[in-house]
Write a protein that holds these residues in place. Structure first.
Motif, mmCIF file in Angstrom:
data_model
loop_
_atom_site.group_PDB
_atom_site.id
_atom_site.type_symbol
_atom_site.label_atom_id
_atom_site.label_comp_id
_atom_site.label_asym_id
_atom_site.label_seq_id
_atom_site.Cartn_x
_atom_site.Cartn_y
_atom_site.Cartn_z
ATOM 1 N N LEU A 267 0.833 -1.203 0.000
ATOM 2 C CA LEU A 267 0.000 0.000 0.000
ATOM 3 C C LEU A 267 0.869 1.254 0.000
ATOM 4 O O LEU A 267 0.541 2.235 -0.658
ATOM 5 N N LEU B 89 1.896 1.781 -3.387
ATOM 6 C CA LEU B 89 0.732 2.162 -4.195
ATOM 7 C C LEU B 89 0.371 3.626 -3.994
ATOM 8 O O LEU B 89 -0.061 4.300 -4.920
ATOM 9 N N PHE B 90 0.557 4.073 -2.764
ATOM 10 C CA PHE B 90 0.208 5.462 -2.490
ATOM 11 C C PHE B 90 1.114 6.414 -3.262
ATOM 12 O O PHE B 90 0.835 7.591 -3.375
ATOM 13 N N SER C 290 1.959 5.554 -6.395
ATOM 14 C CA SER C 290 1.709 5.320 -7.821
ATOM 15 C C SER C 290 0.513 6.137 -8.295
ATOM 16 O O SER C 290 -0.265 6.654 -7.508
ATOM 17 N N LYS C 291 0.404 6.212 -9.593
ATOM 18 C CA LYS C 291 -0.645 7.057 -10.153
ATOM 19 C C LYS C 291 -1.928 6.288 -10.396
ATOM 20 O O LYS C 291 -2.965 6.865 -10.677
ATOM 21 N N ALA C 292 -1.826 4.946 -10.317
ATOM 22 C CA ALA C 292 -3.000 4.144 -10.641
ATOM 23 C C ALA C 292 -4.089 4.240 -9.580
ATOM 24 O O ALA C 292 -5.252 4.007 -9.856
ATOM 25 N N LEU C 293 -3.679 4.568 -8.386
ATOM 26 C CA LEU C 293 -4.654 4.567 -7.307
ATOM 27 C C LEU C 293 -5.357 5.907 -7.169
ATOM 28 O O LEU C 293 -4.723 6.958 -7.098
ATOM 29 N N ARG C 294 -6.681 5.844 -7.159
ATOM 30 C CA ARG C 294 -7.469 7.058 -6.974
ATOM 31 C C ARG C 294 -7.790 7.247 -5.492
ATOM 32 O O ARG C 294 -7.688 6.314 -4.715
ATOM 33 N N LEU C 295 -8.206 8.428 -5.177
ATOM 34 C CA LEU C 295 -8.687 8.731 -3.818
ATOM 35 C C LEU C 295 -7.669 8.358 -2.745
ATOM 36 O O LEU C 295 -8.011 7.863 -1.680
ATOM 37 N N HIS D 269 -8.142 6.900 1.212
ATOM 38 C CA HIS D 269 -7.704 5.590 1.681
ATOM 39 C C HIS D 269 -6.712 5.706 2.828
ATOM 40 O O HIS D 269 -6.831 5.047 3.843
ATOM 41 N N ARG D 270 -5.739 6.601 2.598
ATOM 42 C CA ARG D 270 -4.701 6.772 3.598
ATOM 43 C C ARG D 270 -5.302 7.143 4.942
ATOM 44 O O ARG D 270 -4.872 6.686 5.977
ATOM 45 N N THR E 219 10.910 1.793 -13.097
ATOM 46 C CA THR E 219 9.463 1.845 -12.896
ATOM 47 C C THR E 219 9.082 1.310 -11.520
ATOM 48 O O THR E 219 9.938 0.897 -10.754
ATOM 49 N N GLY E 220 7.776 1.334 -11.305
ATOM 50 C CA GLY E 220 7.199 1.000 -9.998
ATOM 51 C C GLY E 220 7.896 -0.079 -9.202
ATOM 52 O O GLY E 220 8.412 0.181 -8.128
ATOM 53 N N PHE E 221 7.912 -1.288 -9.746
ATOM 54 C CA PHE E 221 8.434 -2.389 -8.956
ATOM 55 C C PHE E 221 9.904 -2.176 -8.606
ATOM 56 O O PHE E 221 10.331 -2.333 -7.470
#
Lengths: 460, 279, 294
Positions: free
Chosen positions: C92, C95-96, C98-103, C107-108, C201-203
């Protein structure tokens, strides 16, 4: 080296010094402050006549399980009596500490007991009281009771049973309760073809099967906290099979065994009820409040709990409350016990810490009398709560119909020992945990009996 | 695995939906105690999941006024605020010393504090009670400060120690070169850098202290000194509990924690004044 | 990390920084712990007499099946929490970023909400979820045709320990997450920027930058996870009371029960100290493992 250090160091030292001086300063005051009463609970400091040269009032500490704003009958009655007492005895100040939660209460009580620092008066169950007595942290009340025959003889003859050990009395009872009462919905029983509560065990099993067939849980059981199955069911069921002599012998360690066939039969009977689906599936994960919820929703035909549940049932939805009747378990085949009996007694009583007793005996005794004697008992009885002290005529107008039914039932019943009032907490905990396993068929009656017996033998 | 690599557009949608479901699961309990607190006792008894038929705030009045929650509030606030302030200060001092200097007992002291995180509190209750009685510390307004501060110290020390170690020591050296005192360095340079870590510490210390139960139960006896969690036991009866009033009291008691969390979480997110640490 | 030799501090300065904390901590934690150890060498049952019996309580403890059963439960909880909660929190955290996650903000914020709940509320809520006849979980299983998976989640001794672990993981996910996020925010942005320029990239970003840079924080969080899970008690107590029977009993509950149920304070102290030694051993093992840098 240029580094200046004084500042952080100074700060911490200052903080430390401040802390120490606070401690020391207040510690110093302690000696003088200790004898003065501190305001607590709903007791305010008695304003002893400042002008009179009389000595400072005696402070009697009283620890109990009743939250300050508790509306439970006993709590209300005790507080009313204490308020009256305060008027009449300005030279005695009762300082209350109340902790509502049982676990928390006993945790604190045992911490105090370990430090031989028990309050002047406190509420205790019989089993813990025996432990405190063994540890010499509670005072024997033989003297105090012996000196006032009218007080002592005013109590019901069996009221002291739970509160005595080794031939001495360590507690003053305030109420009498039955831990086993069957609360049943007569409508559901009638629908299943039973006009009254079953009179024999096989009839009960039949009723259970028929009720279950209708999609209703026959018996709501909430045994998460582990004492319900033992205190509210097995204490009575066991006695049906074994008779009271067996338990007397267990308690006196004079020969009876938990592996005796009669007791094993009672465990088997309990397990058979579970196997027959008499209980709800989540019996080990809901508590006694939730077992009542099942019953109040009409999802269960009966539940077994102590006489304390009368209040909650009276406040249940009307169609449930009106249909509720009280009974006790029927007789069992070949049982040695009286079928018109239930497990009951004082359960808890007022006990007295040994530390303050020598110096404050008179004051403590006075308070005890006020919280247990006739005037207290009468006003308790008027609320529909059975008192441990005999009362003559009293006003029954405010007593709920269910209380009246219970009083009628109780008057025909013999009270037999509540297991956990006598057995040591360690043994009780083995038995209670084992009953959970028994109810989900994780242990056989024989094996559980052996396990309890092993724990029992470890103690002697 | 990043989401972008793994999933296409629809996958992203599914993933977001899952996250949302998870978040809802986190909010639900709060919503549940809030709406349960607006039900009557009987309503709750009969169905603990349903919404209230009619909103009524009686439970709040009962909890706050009849149950004297305001009293416990004051006591809890006093203890918690004191603890948080002192813990932040002390742990910062210790963490600074442990992370920046080499000295003989350094590892010993570090482990000494680790120990504190592994002790079951109930194991300390009996000896601690005796100790407090002995030293006349029992049942005073400052009684709870000591155990609260002590039991909360270890975690902040570790958090800060590891955090400060990630801050290049060259920063300290440079400051010293410029003639800064240690205290100046600590408070004016290092402290602002540690803001996210300190915000974390404030939240965790506040939360743990606010909810602490056994010490408050055993070490004080006057009503006015007891804290909220002990006060909440008043809503349990000997045989039956008043759940809806309890819920109302719980809603009131989690409000301050929420407020502290929301206020300080912003600090974590805003992060450090970027640039100050760049090596 | 470098502890530069140019940083010096006087003995007095060091003392000033450390002494107050050490003093308070010693008085409140270490002295009672030492006393507790002393009690564990006696047969104290709460009365006026304490007889010294050497290490007899400990030899009983070593053969106490209930203690080891509780220990096993603690280990199950710890292992599950370490694996699931830690990886979820790390996932998470990345993910926070990354750009793929909205809102994200939402969530946080809300993932921390369960942390503030008391054990009583968590127990209640999860009972509503697990309840056999009226529970949310079983209704979901029923509605998606998985009747065979329906269980009395808290009443089956074989699965109860897993059932009580899930709420623990769920409730406290917010803490490692918050600590990770705060650590990640301590990583200078330009490190990521230059990495992205190199086509990271991300990973890879997570594996080669975030992970090593917050490695120390991860260690602290794992420590925290070990300590809180070795001491876990009230949540399980509220949900099952340690039952059915003793199936979900954990060490802290066992220590509590022996000390405060039957007032076997001597033996109870031995359980407490035993627990402490085991937890400390686990921490040492972990520290040894963590030295091998990934």
């Amino acid at each position: 080296m240029k580094v200046k250090l004084w500042k952080p160091m100074g700060m911490s030292v200052a903080a430390l010094a401040l802390g120490m001086s606070l401690i020391a300063g207040c510690g110093g005051k302690d000696a003088t402050k200790d004898s003065a009463p501190s305001a607590s609970g709903n007791q305010t400091e008695a304003s002893a006549d400042a002008s009179s040269p009389a000595k400072a009032p005696v402070k009697v500490t009283f620890m109990n399980l009743w939250a300050k704003d508790s509306t439970e009958n006993i709590a209300v009655t005790v507080r009313a009596e204490l308020a009256k007492f305060k008027q009449e005895n300005p030279d005695i100040v009762v300082v209350e500490e109340s902790i509502g939660d049982q676990n928390a209460y006993y945790t604190k009580l045992k911490t105090l007991a370990a430090s031989n620092d028990l309050p002047d008066i406190f509420i205790s169950k019989g089993s813990e009281l025996a432990m405190f007595a063994q540890n010499e942290t509670v005072a024997s009340l033989d003297d105090a009771l012996g000196e006032d025959a009218a007080w002592k003889d005013g109590f019901l003859s069996t009221a002291f049973n739970d509160l005595s050990s080794g031939g001495h009395t360590y507690g003053v009872p305030f109420s009498m309760l039955a831990t086993h009462v069957v609360y049943y919905n007569k409508q559901i029983f009638a629908d299943a073809g039973f006009a009254s509560f079953p009179k024999t065990w096989s009839e009960l099993e039949d009723a259970i099967a028929k009720i279950k067939a209708k999609g209703i849980t026959p018996i709501a059981l909430g045994n998460k906290e582990q004492w319900v199955a033992e205190s509210c069911v097995l204490s009575a069921l066991g006695d049906r099979f074994t008779g009271t002599e067996w338990f007397t012998s267990i308690n006196a360690k004079s020969g009876a065994k938990f592996t005796d066939p009669d007791f094993v039969k009672s465990l088997a009977a309990l397990q058979n009820l579970a196997k027959a689906g008499a209980f709800n599936a989540d019996l080990n994960s809901i508590n006694n409040d939730q077992q009542k919820t099942l019953y109040f929703n009409g999802k269960a035909a009966m539940f077994m709990e102590g006489s304390w549940a009368i209040g909650a049932v009276s406040a249940a939805p009307k169609e449930i409350a009106d249909n509720t009747e009280v009974a006790v378990l029927p007789s069992v085949e070949g049982g040695k016990g009286n079928a018109r009996a239930t497990s009951g007694g004082a359960g808890s009583g007022y006990a007295v810490g040994i530390k303050g007793y020598a110096a404050k005996k008179d004051a403590i005794t006075k308070v005890l009398k006020a919280m247990s004697g006739e005037s207290f008992a009468k006003s308790l009885a008027e609320k529909g709560e059975p008192a441990a002290f005999k009362v003559g005529e009293y006003d029954k107008s405010k007593v709920s119909p269910l209380s009246v039914k219970y009083a009628e039932l109780a008057s025909q019943l013999q009270f037999t020992p509540i297991y956990d009032s006598y057995l040591s907490p360690a043994l009780t905990s083995v038995m209670n945990a084992g009953l959970q396993d028994l109810l989900i068929d994780a242990v056989s009656p024989e094996d559980l009996a052996k396990k309890i017996q092993a724990a029992y033998e470890k103690e002697s | 695995m990043t989401v972008r690599m793994l999933l296409g557009k629809s996958g992203k949608l599914v993933f977001n939906a899952m996250m949302l479901a998870f978040s809802v699961a986190c909010v639900f309990p709060i919503a549940w105690i809030v709406y349960s607190s607006l039900k009557t006792k009987d309503e709750f008894m009969l169905n603990s999941v349903s919404l209230p038929h009619r909103l009524q705030f009686h439970n709040y009045y009962k909890a706050f006024v009849d149950g004297k929650m305001y009293q416990y509030f004051i006591s809890s606030a006093l203890n918690t605020v004191t603890t948080v302030v002192v813990v932040v200060f002390l742990s910062f001092c210790v963490a600074y010393a442990l992370s920046r200097f080499r000295f003989k007992w350094r590892n010993g002291i570090y482990s000494y504090f680790i120990v504190g995180m592994l002790i079951p509190v109930y194991g300390l209750i009996v000896p601690l009670y005796l100790q407090f009685k002995q030293f006349g510390l029992y049942d005073k307004f400052y009684t709870l400060f000591l155990p609260y501060i002590a039991i909360r110290l270890p975690l902040p020390i570790f958090l800060l120690e590891s955090f400060i170690r990630t801050v290049p020591a060259e920063l300290d050296e440079a400051a010293h070169m410029d003639g800064a005192s240690t205290s100046y360095l600590m408070t004016r340079i290092l402290l602002p850098i540690c803001k996210p870590a300190i915000a974390t510490i404030v939240i965790l210390t506040f939360l743990d202290t606010w909810n602490e139960f056994p010490f408050s139960l055993v070490l004080v006896s006057q009503e006015s000194l007891k804290t909220l969690p002990v006060g909440l036991t008043n809503f349990y009866g000997q045989f039956t509990s008043d759940y809806t009033t309890l819920m109302a009291a719980m809603v009131l008691s989690i409000l301050p924690v929420m407020a502290v969390y929301l206020a300080f979480y912003k600090n974590i997110i805003q992060g450090m004044t970027a640039g100050a640490v760049k090596g | 990390m470098s502890r530069s030799s140019s940083l010096k501090i006087t003995r007095v300065g060091l003392l000033g920084l450390l002494a107050p904390s050490v003093a308070i901590y010693t008085f409140v934690i270490i002295v009672p712990l030492a006393l507790s150890f002393y009690y564990s060498l006696t047969d104290w049952v709460g009365g006026p007499t304490k007889n010294y019996i050497g290490f007899r309580n400990y030899s009983l403890l070593v053969h106490d099946s209930l203690f080891w059963h509780s220990f096993k439960n603690n280990m199950i909880i710890l292992a599950l929490t370490l694996i699931i909660q830690m990886s979820l929190a790390f996932l998470l955290t990345t993910l926070f970023m990354s750009k793929a996650l909205r809102l994200k903000e939402l969530h946080r914020t809300v993932i921390f909400f369960p942390v503030v709940l008391s054990a009583v509320v968590v127990g209640f809520v999860w009972q509503m979820i697990y309840s056999h006849d009226y529970g949310i979980l079983n209704s979901i299983l029923r509605s998606i045709g998985l009747e065979s998976a329906i269980r009395p989640w808290l009443d089956d001794p074989k699965i109860v320990i897993y059932s009580v672990t899930v709420p623990l993981i769920w409730q406290y996910l917010g803490i490692p997450l918050m600590i990770f996020v705060s650590a990640v925010h301590g990583i200078p942005k330009d490190i990521y920027e230059s990495c992205e320029l190199d086509g990271c990239t991300g990973f890879k970003k997570a594996r080669y930058i975030t992970f090593p840079l917050i490695y120390d924080t991860i260690k602290v969080v794992v420590m925290l996870c070990i300590s809180s899970n070795m001491l876990v008690f009230s949540h399980i107590y509220v949900m099952t009371g340690g039952g059915p029977g003793t199936s979900s009993m954990v060490m802290a509950q066992y220590a509590y029960k022996t000390s405060f149920g039957s007032m076997q304070l001597g033996y109870g102290s031995a359980v407490t100290i035993g627990m402490f030694v085991i937890s400390f051993g686990i921490v040492l093992i972990f520290k040894r493992l963590a030295e091998v840098r990934v």
